[in-house]
Design an enzyme around this catalytic site. Structure first.
Site, PDB file in Angstrom:
ATOM      1  N   HIS A 178       5.515   6.227  -1.131  1.00  0.00           N
ATOM      2  CA  HIS A 178       6.288   5.032  -1.452  1.00  0.00           C
ATOM      3  C   HIS A 178       5.475   3.797  -1.079  1.00  0.00           C
ATOM      4  CE1 HIS A 178       7.032   5.663   2.803  1.00  0.00           C
ATOM      5  NE2 HIS A 178       7.264   4.369   2.892  1.00  0.00           N
ATOM      6  N   HIS A 191       0.844  -1.188   0.000  1.00  0.00           N
ATOM      7  CA  HIS A 191       0.000   0.000   0.000  1.00  0.00           C
ATOM      8  C   HIS A 191       0.883   1.243   0.000  1.00  0.00           C
ATOM      9  CE1 HIS A 191       1.016  -0.589   4.245  1.00  0.00           C
ATOM     10  NE2 HIS A 191       0.918   0.729   4.329  1.00  0.00           N
TER      11      HIS A 191
END
Length: 179
Positions: A130, A45
């Site tokens: 990220h 995620h």
């Protein structure tokens, strides 16, 4: 109205890539010698805001503040290349980079502002989008691994984000917000 489940443990807001992107990324990373403990692909995620353990009242306030927030419309983000925190020469986290539409930054800001209004405080670190793929203990030099890994891209549409929490070694979605 059903009673809402209150997440326990590490609570966060996140964008979850669609299944086909997770599969493509897993295939892209399969041949690489990734050090440390890999994050399982179903847990991948992009964190918008980490809040950690949260009490019921603050959680309900956060959800209420999100309901009242002006969320951006759908947008796209692109996964590309590898990076590391705190730095490649002494990595403790290995991640896939995110090229984003400015709407991702806006969404992270809205989620953070809602958390602040709920009494959860502001995030003090800058937002660096990220997708974590491994946690490295003890730290390692991953410069050889990450350099040259920016020639590929995986793009996907973002039309929702989730409030999630770690449940054992898996992440569970507690609430979803449409953009």
């Amino acid at each position: 109205m059903a009673e809402r489940l209150i997440p326990k443990g590490r609570v966060f807001a996140a964008v979850v890539p669609p299944a086909e992107v997770v599969v493509a990324l897993a295939e892209r990373l399969a041949g690489l010698a990734i050090p440390g403990k890999r994050v399982p692909p179903p847990n991948w995620h992009v964190t918008l805001r980490f809040v950690g353990p949260v009490e019921e009242v603050a959680y309900e306030r956060w959800l209420g503040a999100l309901d009242e927030s002006d969320l951006p419309g759908p947008f796209s983000i692109t996964l590309r290349g590898l990076g590391a925190f705190p730095r490649a020469a002494r990595a403790t986290v290995l991640w896939v980079g995110v090229e984003s539409d400015p709407a991702l930054d806006d969404l992270a800001h809205v989620v953070d502002a809602a958390a602040d209004r709920a009494g959860l405080g502001r995030e003090e670190r800058p937002f660096v989008p990220h997708l974590t793929i491994a946690r490295v203990r003890p730290p390692e030099d991953v410069r050889r691994l990450i350099y040259g890994q920016d020639g590929w891209r995986l793009r996907f549409a973002v039309s929702e984000f989730h409030i999630m929490a770690a449940v054992g070694s898996r992440y569970q979605v507690y609430e979803s917000f449409r953009l």
